[in-house]
Design a protein around this motif. Structure first.
Motif, PDB file in Angstrom:
ATOM      1  N   PHE A 195      70.080  48.980 -29.368  1.00  0.00           N
ATOM      2  CA  PHE A 195      70.585  47.497 -29.005  1.00  0.00           C
ATOM      3  C   PHE A 195      71.925  47.221 -29.552  1.00  0.00           C
ATOM      4  O   PHE A 195      72.860  46.434 -29.051  1.00  0.00           O
ATOM      5  N   GLU A 196      72.199  47.533 -30.841  1.00  0.00           N
ATOM      6  CA  GLU A 196      73.842  47.540 -31.325  1.00  0.00           C
ATOM      7  C   GLU A 196      74.752  47.934 -30.130  1.00  0.00           C
ATOM      8  O   GLU A 196      75.602  47.206 -30.275  1.00  0.00           O
ATOM      9  N   GLU A 197      74.313  49.114 -29.610  1.00  0.00           N
ATOM     10  CA  GLU A 197      75.511  49.578 -28.648  1.00  0.00           C
ATOM     11  C   GLU A 197      75.642  48.897 -27.433  1.00  0.00           C
ATOM     12  O   GLU A 197      76.663  48.661 -26.940  1.00  0.00           O
ATOM     13  N   ILE A 198      74.408  48.448 -27.057  1.00  0.00           N
ATOM     14  CA  ILE A 198      74.477  47.758 -25.770  1.00  0.00           C
ATOM     15  C   ILE A 198      75.015  46.191 -26.014  1.00  0.00           C
ATOM     16  O   ILE A 198      75.887  45.711 -25.317  1.00  0.00           O
ATOM     17  N   GLN A 199      74.819  45.638 -27.145  1.00  0.00           N
ATOM     18  CA  GLN A 199      75.522  44.260 -27.494  1.00  0.00           C
ATOM     19  C   GLN A 199      77.127  44.633 -27.508  1.00  0.00           C
ATOM     20  O   GLN A 199      77.868  43.278 -27.403  1.00  0.00           O
ATOM     21  N   LYS A 200      77.593  45.742 -27.958  1.00  0.00           N
ATOM     22  CA  LYS A 200      79.042  45.981 -28.132  1.00  0.00           C
ATOM     23  C   LYS A 200      79.503  45.866 -26.774  1.00  0.00           C
ATOM     24  O   LYS A 200      80.523  45.521 -26.749  1.00  0.00           O
ATOM     25  N   LEU A 201      79.168  46.640 -26.040  1.00  0.00           N
ATOM     26  CA  LEU A 201      79.356  46.660 -24.495  1.00  0.00           C
ATOM     27  C   LEU A 201      79.297  45.222 -23.788  1.00  0.00           C
ATOM     28  O   LEU A 201      80.231  45.016 -22.894  1.00  0.00           O
ATOM     29  N   ASN A 202      78.208  44.657 -24.191  1.00  0.00           N
ATOM     30  CA  ASN A 202      78.237  43.264 -23.400  1.00  0.00           C
ATOM     31  C   ASN A 202      77.414  42.243 -24.295  1.00  0.00           C
ATOM     32  O   ASN A 202      76.263  42.328 -24.487  1.00  0.00           O
ATOM     33  N   PRO A 203      78.145  41.425 -25.220  1.00  0.00           N
ATOM     34  CA  PRO A 203      77.571  40.787 -26.106  1.00  0.00           C
ATOM     35  C   PRO A 203      77.104  39.528 -25.566  1.00  0.00           C
ATOM     36  O   PRO A 203      76.337  38.631 -26.366  1.00  0.00           O
ATOM     37  N   LEU A 262      73.976  52.974 -20.755  1.00  0.00           N
ATOM     38  CA  LEU A 262      75.245  52.413 -21.259  1.00  0.00           C
ATOM     39  C   LEU A 262      76.107  52.172 -20.118  1.00  0.00           C
ATOM     40  O   LEU A 262      76.918  50.905 -20.156  1.00  0.00           O
ATOM     41  N   LEU A 263      76.341  52.866 -19.001  1.00  0.00           N
ATOM     42  CA  LEU A 263      77.175  52.674 -17.783  1.00  0.00           C
ATOM     43  C   LEU A 263      76.521  51.439 -17.063  1.00  0.00           C
ATOM     44  O   LEU A 263      77.205  50.627 -16.606  1.00  0.00           O
ATOM     45  N   ARG A 264      75.257  51.211 -17.062  1.00  0.00           N
ATOM     46  CA  ARG A 264      74.918  49.750 -16.283  1.00  0.00           C
ATOM     47  C   ARG A 264      75.069  48.551 -17.145  1.00  0.00           C
ATOM     48  O   ARG A 264      75.624  47.802 -16.486  1.00  0.00           O
ATOM     49  N   VAL A 265      75.266  48.882 -18.589  1.00  0.00           N
ATOM     50  CA  VAL A 265      75.612  47.567 -19.474  1.00  0.00           C
ATOM     51  C   VAL A 265      77.262  47.497 -19.006  1.00  0.00           C
ATOM     52  O   VAL A 265      77.528  46.251 -19.200  1.00  0.00           O
ATOM     53  N   PHE A 266      77.856  48.618 -19.079  1.00  0.00           N
ATOM     54  CA  PHE A 266      79.292  48.436 -19.187  1.00  0.00           C
ATOM     55  C   PHE A 266      79.589  47.869 -17.897  1.00  0.00           C
ATOM     56  O   PHE A 266      80.689  46.781 -17.872  1.00  0.00           O
ATOM     57  N   LEU A 267      78.897  48.182 -16.749  1.00  0.00           N
ATOM     58  CA  LEU A 267      79.231  47.427 -15.526  1.00  0.00           C
ATOM     59  C   LEU A 267      78.971  46.238 -15.277  1.00  0.00           C
ATOM     60  O   LEU A 267      79.175  45.592 -14.195  1.00  0.00           O
ATOM     61  N   MET A 268      78.225  45.754 -16.193  1.00  0.00           N
ATOM     62  CA  MET A 268      77.992  44.069 -16.168  1.00  0.00           C
ATOM     63  C   MET A 268      78.985  43.381 -16.286  1.00  0.00           C
ATOM     64  O   MET A 268      79.223  42.011 -16.205  1.00  0.00           O
ATOM     65  N   GLU A 296      80.839  42.397 -18.943  1.00  0.00           N
ATOM     66  CA  GLU A 296      80.602  41.346 -19.919  1.00  0.00           C
ATOM     67  C   GLU A 296      80.234  40.008 -19.493  1.00  0.00           C
ATOM     68  O   GLU A 296      80.547  39.051 -20.057  1.00  0.00           O
ATOM     69  N   GLN A 297      79.554  39.852 -18.544  1.00  0.00           N
ATOM     70  CA  GLN A 297      79.127  38.626 -17.830  1.00  0.00           C
ATOM     71  C   GLN A 297      77.516  38.447 -18.477  1.00  0.00           C
ATOM     72  O   GLN A 297      76.799  39.373 -18.999  1.00  0.00           O
ATOM     73  N   PRO A 298      77.295  37.075 -18.721  1.00  0.00           N
ATOM     74  CA  PRO A 298      75.858  36.878 -18.951  1.00  0.00           C
ATOM     75  C   PRO A 298      74.927  37.447 -18.075  1.00  0.00           C
ATOM     76  O   PRO A 298      74.815  37.472 -16.770  1.00  0.00           O
ATOM     77  N   TYR A 299      73.780  38.260 -18.740  1.00  0.00           N
ATOM     78  CA  TYR A 299      72.796  39.121 -18.120  1.00  0.00           C
ATOM     79  C   TYR A 299      71.704  38.847 -18.824  1.00  0.00           C
ATOM     80  O   TYR A 299      71.578  38.871 -19.858  1.00  0.00           O
ATOM     81  N   ILE A 300      70.489  39.086 -17.902  1.00  0.00           N
ATOM     82  CA  ILE A 300      69.264  39.340 -18.565  1.00  0.00           C
ATOM     83  C   ILE A 300      68.842  40.825 -18.045  1.00  0.00           C
ATOM     84  O   ILE A 300      68.808  41.089 -17.028  1.00  0.00           O
ATOM     85  N   ALA A 310      95.069  45.364 -14.799  1.00  0.00           N
ATOM     86  CA  ALA A 310      94.783  46.819 -15.454  1.00  0.00           C
ATOM     87  C   ALA A 310      94.494  46.951 -17.019  1.00  0.00           C
ATOM     88  O   ALA A 310      93.994  47.844 -17.412  1.00  0.00           O
ATOM     89  N   GLU A 311      95.302  46.066 -17.472  1.00  0.00           N
ATOM     90  CA  GLU A 311      95.294  46.072 -19.112  1.00  0.00           C
ATOM     91  C   GLU A 311      93.899  45.953 -19.780  1.00  0.00           C
ATOM     92  O   GLU A 311      93.336  46.563 -20.452  1.00  0.00           O
ATOM     93  N   LYS A 312      93.482  45.083 -18.972  1.00  0.00           N
ATOM     94  CA  LYS A 312      91.724  44.464 -19.777  1.00  0.00           C
ATOM     95  C   LYS A 312      90.925  45.801 -19.049  1.00  0.00           C
ATOM     96  O   LYS A 312      89.951  46.061 -20.002  1.00  0.00           O
ATOM     97  N   ILE A 313      91.027  46.349 -17.983  1.00  0.00           N
ATOM     98  CA  ILE A 313      90.256  47.392 -17.253  1.00  0.00           C
ATOM     99  C   ILE A 313      90.267  48.587 -18.117  1.00  0.00           C
ATOM    100  O   ILE A 313      89.138  49.098 -18.454  1.00  0.00           O
ATOM    101  N   ASN A 314      91.699  49.019 -18.323  1.00  0.00           N
ATOM    102  CA  ASN A 314      91.571  50.200 -19.353  1.00  0.00           C
ATOM    103  C   ASN A 314      91.330  49.931 -20.903  1.00  0.00           C
ATOM    104  O   ASN A 314      90.644  50.925 -21.255  1.00  0.00           O
ATOM    105  N   ARG A 315      91.349  48.837 -21.344  1.00  0.00           N
ATOM    106  CA  ARG A 315      90.792  48.696 -22.782  1.00  0.00           C
ATOM    107  C   ARG A 315      89.324  48.667 -22.555  1.00  0.00           C
ATOM    108  O   ARG A 315      88.771  49.167 -23.521  1.00  0.00           O
ATOM    109  N   ARG A 316      88.752  48.218 -21.471  1.00  0.00           N
ATOM    110  CA  ARG A 316      87.226  48.327 -21.609  1.00  0.00           C
ATOM    111  C   ARG A 316      86.712  49.589 -21.357  1.00  0.00           C
ATOM    112  O   ARG A 316      85.705  50.209 -21.910  1.00  0.00           O
TER     113      ARG A 316
END
Length: 278
Positions: free
Chosen positions: A239-247, A208-214, A216-220, A149-155
């Motif tokens: 690009f900056e905001e996408i990388q923040k959501l999933n580096p 943004l939602l598609r990237v968030f729902l990754m 933070e896993q490695p994705y192409i 829960a803590e990690k999920i709410n933080r994300r």
């Protein structure tokens, strides 16, 4: 954790005459550009077909293709089978976003006023079920898995901060309506539902939602001309905001817009004409 990064792409016999080789792709952002008719869209569609194991579509192109992901070579020949390509793709996380031409997956679920963009956005936000990956499902994890829960709410808070930062110029802020439990925007005292958002706002939310729902896993991530309908300021910051959501996301995109690569991304730019081989 696997890197899940494309290192090299080679496609031969596009339109019966062109061969392309793209080597040493960047692990973060790759921007492909070129004049109309240069084969850019076809190049992207073939990559999508290969990474989706769409053998029928690949055979229609009458090409041969290879993609190297980490140290794995995924190839397509005329005699390639679905099983052989899928086996190579096992464990590869891949997503294509085409928000300006979103397919309608199920017309029966569409409301009378739904556009393709709104239909896609509602599915990403609200679909709940075993095979769905939606924002609502993600929020439910905090209840179903208290240890996460803590990690999920933080994300989720990070996602809200990203959206609010981008929407600051419009005065809108994102929130969950406590009465309906729906994702909405607030502008002062006014509640703005998703269907009232502009095409550009819906498109940005889908990305943004598609990237968030990754998660933070490695994705192409493949995006064909994501600048369509996006405000120029959002193009600069996409690009900056996408990388923040999933580096851990490797972005491969095509564009005609200098705004996408004009703010520090110029070294990520590749002209498709420079990928031609003989």
């Amino acid at each position: 954790m696997k890197a899940n990064k494309i290192q090299k792409i080679e496609i031969r016999n596009i339109w019966g005459k062109y061969n392309f080789r793209w080597e040493n792709l960047n692990p973060d952002v790759n921007i492909l550009t070129g004049i109309n008719g240069s084969g850019k869209t076809t190049f992207f569609n073939i990559i999508d077909a290969l990474l989706s194991a769409d053998i029928k579509r690949l055979k229609l192109y009458n090409i041969e293709a290879e993609v190297t992901i980490d140290d794995i070579l995924i190839s397509f020949r005329k005699d390639s089978t679905l099983a052989s390509v899928r086996q190579k793709l096992a464990g590869v996380n891949y997503l294509k976003i085409s928000t300006f031409d979103v397919p309608i997956r199920d017309r029966r679920k569409m409301g009378k006023e739904d556009s393709p963009l709104l239909s896609e956005l509602k599915e990403i936000v609200y679909s709940v079920g075993e095979n769905n990956n939606s924002f609502s499902d993600y929020r439910l994890r905090a209840t179903n898995f208290p240890d996460q829960a803590e990690k999920i709410n933080r994300r989720i808070r990070k996602f809200y901060d990203t959206v609010n930062h981008l929407f600051a110029g419009t005065g809108k802020t994102i929130e969950i309506d406590p009465m309906t439990n729906q994702l909405v925007f607030r502008d002062g005292d006014e509640i703005i539902h998703l269907y009232k958002l502009s095409s550009g706002e819906k498109q940005l939310l889908i990305i943004l939602l598609r990237v968030f729902l990754m998660d933070e896993q490695p994705y192409i991530l493949l995006m064909d001309e994501p600048e369509i309908s996006l405000h120029i300021e959002w193009q600069y910051r996409l690009f900056e905001e996408i990388q923040k959501l999933n580096p851990h996301c490797q972005i491969i995109t095509s564009t005609h817009s200098p705004s996408l690569f004009g703010d520090g991304w110029g070294d990520k730019l590749v002209f498709i004409e420079d990928l031609l081989i003989h």
